[in-house]
Design an enzyme around this catalytic site. Structure first.
Site: not given
Ligand code: FPP
Length: 251
Positions: A30, A47, A141
């Site tokens: 956020d 962004h 991962l």
């Protein structure tokens, strides 16, 4: 292309990362908009900066030995944003999957997407599906990106699918229910740690079922400023906490 280092025990110690390393970390990314606003720049700039920060978080997750990293990239509620911002986010995602897939694959990262992809532009869907297929056999991962994801939607879909599968009430256990959630595709444990950046302290419809026993760490740092060092601080906070899972610990 970068090959991510795997930190040794001594390197982890130097970073203060000794203790119970979370297996699964989930992040609510956020603050991109606020980061951009503070710089008098458009939200899409924030962004983009968030995307760059994310790549460093993926790399460092690998380095410190996290098994699963789940990030909240686009919620079912994000469709309410201006079309221009949504389109900018989609373009960024296209760019991300296009540019980063070689590096992620070379580092043995396995990509997952959680959410209903049917509403996304065909080009983006194709790129995501290619990325998922290409990395399906990787064993490093697990990197799960929540897109058009909402937890209530996920739970309602699970209930519908259970009814369609004609399960009887006695068949429905917590384990069976979990199998109908998006996260079943990752087949990994629930998040040990959920981090939210940029000061807000809520889940915003993210992993409601899976967060039953997660630890939460909230940081005021906006996501574009969320460096690996800031990430390690959150993990250290997790390591300081004692998880009891409802039990009483022996003295
Ligand atoms: C929240 O910040 C962030 C988002 C809705 C999008 C997250 C996207 C990225 C980090 C970039 C790309 C992601 C991937 C997977 C490549 P906000 O816009 O709500 O910030 P604000 O609360 O300050 O307005």
């Amino acid at each position: 292309m970068k090959i991510y280092p795997k930190f040794t025990g001594a390197e982890l110690e130097k970073l203060g990362l000794t203790g119970n390393m979370p297996k699964h970390v989930a992040i609510i990314m956020d603050g991109n908009g606020r980061w951009a606003k503070a710089r008098h720049m458009p939200r899409s700039f924030g962004h983009r900066a968030g995307m760059e920060a994310l790549q460093e978080i993926v790399r460092s997750s690998h380095s410190i030995g996290i098994e699963v990293l789940t990030v909240y990239a686009f919620s079912t509620e994000n469709w309410r944003r201006p079309e221009s911002e949504i389109n900018a986010l989609f373009s960024l995602l296209v760019e991300y999957f296009y540019k980063e897939i070689d590096e992620l694959d070379a580092n043995n990262v396995k990509i997952h997407v959680l959410g209903d992809l049917s509403r996304f532009p065909a080009k983006l869907r194709e790129l995501m599906e290619t990325a998922i297929d290409r990395t399906a056999l990787n064993s490093g991962l697990n990197f799960a990106i929540a897109l058009n994801y909402g937890s209530r939607d996920e739970i309602v879909r699970a209930a519908r699918a259970i009814v369609q599968a004609n399960l009887t009430p006695d068949d429905i256990t917590e384990g069976i229910f979990s199998e109908y959630l998006y996260t079943n595709s990752i087949s990994v444990p629930d998040p040990d740690l959920i981090i939210r950046t940029a000061g807000e302290q809520r889940l915003s419809n993210f992993l409601l079922w899976q967060a039953a026993y997660s630890e939460f760490v909230f940081t005021n740092t906006t996501f574009p400023d969320f460096t690996p060092e800031a990430y390690y601080e959150c993990i250290k906070e997790f390591m300081r906490r004692t998880r009891r899972f409802g039990k009483v610990l022996p003295n």
